[in-house]
Design an enzyme around this catalytic site. Sequence first.
Site, PDB file in Angstrom:
ATOM      1  N   ASP A 143      -9.903  54.674  26.694  1.00 21.90           N
ATOM      2  CA  ASP A 143     -10.428  54.098  27.580  1.00 21.90           C
ATOM      3  C   ASP A 143      -9.450  54.072  28.739  1.00 21.90           C
ATOM      4  O   ASP A 143      -7.735  52.876  28.217  1.00 21.90           O
ATOM      5  CB  ASP A 143     -11.238  53.700  28.345  1.00 21.90           C
ATOM      6  CG  ASP A 143     -11.629  52.524  27.648  1.00 21.90           C
ATOM      7  OD1 ASP A 143     -10.443  52.245  26.404  1.00 21.90           O
ATOM      8  OD2 ASP A 143     -11.722  51.535  28.486  1.00 21.90           O
TER       9      ASP A 143
ATOM     10  N   GLU B 140     -12.842  49.007  26.223  1.00 22.19           N
ATOM     11  CA  GLU B 140     -12.299  47.896  26.014  1.00 22.19           C
ATOM     12  C   GLU B 140     -11.617  47.832  27.572  1.00 22.19           C
ATOM     13  O   GLU B 140     -11.789  46.566  27.599  1.00 22.19           O
ATOM     14  CB  GLU B 140     -10.417  48.329  25.406  1.00 22.19           C
ATOM     15  CG  GLU B 140      -9.534  47.219  25.389  1.00 22.19           C
ATOM     16  CD  GLU B 140      -8.916  46.257  25.550  1.00 22.19           C
ATOM     17  OE1 GLU B 140      -8.226  44.770  26.459  1.00 22.19           O
ATOM     18  OE2 GLU B 140      -8.388  47.376  27.051  1.00 22.19           O
TER      19      GLU B 140
END
Length: 376
Positions: A85, A146
């Site tokens: 991400d 994250e």
Amino acid sequence: MNYQELPFDSQEILAGLKPWVLCESPTYVASSVDRMMDLAAYELAALGAEIERIPGRMGFGGSLRARLPHKNMGQPGILVSGHLDTVHPLGTLEKLPFRIEDGKAYGPGIQDMKGGNYVCVEALRQIVKAGWETPLPVTVLFTPDEEVGTPSTRDLIEMEAARNKYVLVPEPAKPDGGCVTGRYAIARFDLKTIGRPSHASWALKDGRSAIAAMARKVLEIEAMTTEDCTYSVGVFHAGQWVNCVSSECVGEALSMAKRQEDLDKGVEAMLGLNDASGDVIFEVTRGVTRPVWEPDAGTMALYEITKGIAKEIGFDLPHGSAGGGSDGNFTGAMGIPTIDSIGVRGAGLHTLNEHIEIDSLAERAQLAAGLFLRLD
């Protein structure tokens, strides 16, 4: 099995990395993150890896776990822990297109951390093509969240790390090209002010602005920063109509400390700001937390091996603790030897100037290959 014999070429690696960068994958768009996981799954499946797609939860995308073929598959080995991400919203490619200038390659997420993830895959590809088997089995775990503190996959990462001897985290290299052997503690907080609505022109005095109250609280929170514990407010949302006094405002704050006890005090101070006594209510709730990771003997032994490989390649690899937070916080705090920020060199992460130094692609792929082939 000499990793320096493997034919790493930065331009070829960049060509393979480009589709990853062109696949925008902001954390909050699960379908986009899943498309990025598809690309990574294909690359790893082509290496003969056993692919497992793990469904997402809490509104986030899914994860990818790939186990490379090995005679000792299932026994403790090496875990590559990375996230796919990014902080960049969909459409960022219009403002930050993939491009090459003066030995640098630009694009959203190219430094944090698609570049580092890709060079690890490339290292494994060249090892497989050479017909070599690593001393230890290798598992790759790519996760989707994250950048928002890993709320949905922390336990997945920790459980997988517990099955392995070493953890490699290919986050971007530090500005000096070094790696990370410890990280500071980080806590996130959700903020809310609840005011009293009114018409902003004919009944302004009847309202109590949640926006104004939040603005004052932002200044108060950031003024709490000391050398031991920092505070920052990075998200602030409120209002729909300019002719309405806002009745609700929400925000997010981040606190960081080098020592766990300082963060614990910081958390206590933040929660102490809860106030329902006035015309505007202020609410603070604790979000996700990353624990302090202090380097132990196992991590330092892993660092010495990594440093030695870097020296053979021809570059220095300084180390130290760092802020910023990563999933290395979790594995390092568990006492599992962890080396972080062994990814590509570059600058501008989380900005519209995010880029990598192209020459570092082959350099860091060699470093990863050296670790895969030397750790036992």
